[in-house]
Scaffold this active site. Sequence first.
Site, PDB file in Angstrom:
ATOM      1  N   LYS A  76       0.854  -1.188   0.000  1.00  0.00           N
ATOM      2  CA  LYS A  76       0.000   0.000   0.000  1.00  0.00           C
ATOM      3  C   LYS A  76       0.890   1.239   0.000  1.00  0.00           C
ATOM      4  O   LYS A  76       1.880   1.300   0.748  1.00  0.00           O
ATOM      5  CB  LYS A  76      -0.908  -0.028   1.228  1.00  0.00           C
ATOM      6  CG  LYS A  76      -1.948   1.081   1.301  1.00  0.00           C
ATOM      7  CD  LYS A  76      -2.848   0.873   2.517  1.00  0.00           C
ATOM      8  CE  LYS A  76      -3.901   1.942   2.649  1.00  0.00           C
ATOM      9  NZ  LYS A  76      -4.807   1.702   3.815  1.00  0.00           N
ATOM     10  N   SER A 150      -9.448   1.698   3.181  1.00  0.00           N
ATOM     11  CA  SER A 150      -8.656   2.489   2.268  1.00  0.00           C
ATOM     12  C   SER A 150      -7.643   1.658   1.483  1.00  0.00           C
ATOM     13  O   SER A 150      -7.046   2.143   0.517  1.00  0.00           O
ATOM     14  CB  SER A 150      -7.907   3.589   3.051  1.00  0.00           C
ATOM     15  OG  SER A 150      -7.027   3.017   4.015  1.00  0.00           O
ATOM     16  N   SER A 174      -9.737  -0.430   7.456  1.00  0.00           N
ATOM     17  CA  SER A 174      -9.202  -0.403   6.095  1.00  0.00           C
ATOM     18  C   SER A 174      -8.540  -1.701   5.662  1.00  0.00           C
ATOM     19  O   SER A 174      -8.343  -1.919   4.469  1.00  0.00           O
ATOM     20  CB  SER A 174      -8.196   0.740   5.956  1.00  0.00           C
ATOM     21  OG  SER A 174      -8.830   1.994   6.087  1.00  0.00           O
TER      22      SER A 174
END
Length: 584
Positions: A76, A150, A174
């Site tokens: 990420k 997210s 997330s």
Amino acid sequence: MIGVKATASAVQAGVTTAAKVIQKTLDRIRAYDRVQPQIWISRLSEPEIEAYAARVDARLTAGEILPLAGVPFAIKDNIDLEGIDTTAGCPAFSYPPTASAYVVNKLIEAGAIPVGKTNLDQFATGLNGTRSPFGAPHCVFNRAFVSGGSSSGSSVAVGAGLVAFALGTDTAGSGRVPAAFNNLIGFKPTKGRWSTSGLVPACRSLDCITAFTHSLEDAGLVDAVMAGFDLTDPFSRPLENVPRSGRKIGVPLPAQRNFMGDAQSAFLYDQALLALSAMGAELIEIDIDFLSEAALLLYGGPWVAERTTALKKLLQTNPDVMDATVRAISAAGFGISAVELFEGEYRLKALAREAEAMWQGVDVLALPTAPTCYRISEMRQEPIRLNSALGLYTNFVNLLDMSAVALPAGFRENGTGFGITLIGPAHCDRALLDIGQAYLSTAALPEAPSLDLGEKMETVTLAVVGAHLEGMPLHWQLTSRNARSLGPAQTAPTYRLYSIANSTPPKPALIHANDGASIAVELYELNLSAFGSFVADVPAPLAIGSVVLTDGRTVKGFVAEPRAMEGARDITEFGGWRAFIAQV
């Protein structure tokens, strides 16, 4: 789908090489770029990735044992990887890290191979995946729907089978919500179990780095490499492994099971509870109002100021470069006083005591991961309200220092995944993996739908009860719309059937009633546009509503307005319209 254990075992044993694994990985990524290039913010060049693989093969030749030998993974883009700028989803914020994050270094040392940085809700603020200037990743099974966030790109990279695992982060859910929508394991360790050195903070005291995998065994292998105390991280904690048996599992009171009107989610959650019971667990209903109150503190309380702290400089000097929703959320912290912060801390301490008492009566909680899944178009129209709904069962976990693992629990008819999350107190991470495996072994979950590589057609299941049955006068209204027969079915035993007076052709009315019976129906599948045109042709006093079947599913079906009862004959005893017509 490629797995962590399968790949590492094959490379370590010499069945294949890291170089060959990477070539296949790059082939998959190039092919999927035609579908969702927006899952990546940046990737290493192919020569750079191949160089990582060559080093792994050389180390194996030299006799090293590498627990993640040749395993490709994604990161990420709020976690540092040396050699690639970290953006956190905001190009104006980007910087070149001087070193990789602590956990990334541990993975590379164990033989794992990074391929690139994935998209995210900007500054990890969101649970949906649409708040990024790099585009919105889509659910791998139906690209009309959000991927979850997210950690959007990371979940899609694993869900699409591009890499064996991916790193995400989790502050409010997330690392769990995207796992549910894409049929993955989402492992959110205890705060401090995995170092956050090299992570762009969202709420620094709450942030966790997480992993997406296809199996709990793979999640355990990743945890075995990444877990450990990091002296450079002030939030790191010594490792503990607290046992939990999973014999007593807490579930919300029925009135607290809110699925935002999504009957399919409600059905799938009930099925998951049946599987938990079947594995021998006692399900204990608990009042989760105090957990919901804790959840509200994250965005409705002083912890918003911690996001403001992380982004203070950007908010003060260049706020217009931020996503409007992220900016509005983060800037709200400037108005929070120290008094409000202490008041929030005191209230959270009191709620934590309630959680301690709860853990005396249950080993773990089993909650829905998210109540429903929304279309991207819907999320863009209601970015705050719908995003908040996705965090209904996740926002309290990090605030109350709990560990969690998100597990698959089936699919909605639109293809999006539904999941449950096992939640326990801090340091019972390994126990959650064991309990989760017992659940998955019992649940007998269906095969995943095929990946959405084209324009997926959304469909609706319709229950017909009268003149639209096969061989009846209005059946052509279904065949002319290319409806696909799904076969016969029965309603739940909570309906009565009436023959409407003076209707042409003769039609029945299906009425919900506590003293009802099961009524024979036929099920048909129509695409959304065909369903819409069909509904437009339904004449009063009939209507299309929701009908519950004997297996617990809720589908669309014929119901009736009260005026349909005027002069109607109760024909429930026949068990269906076809049997009634046969005797007329």
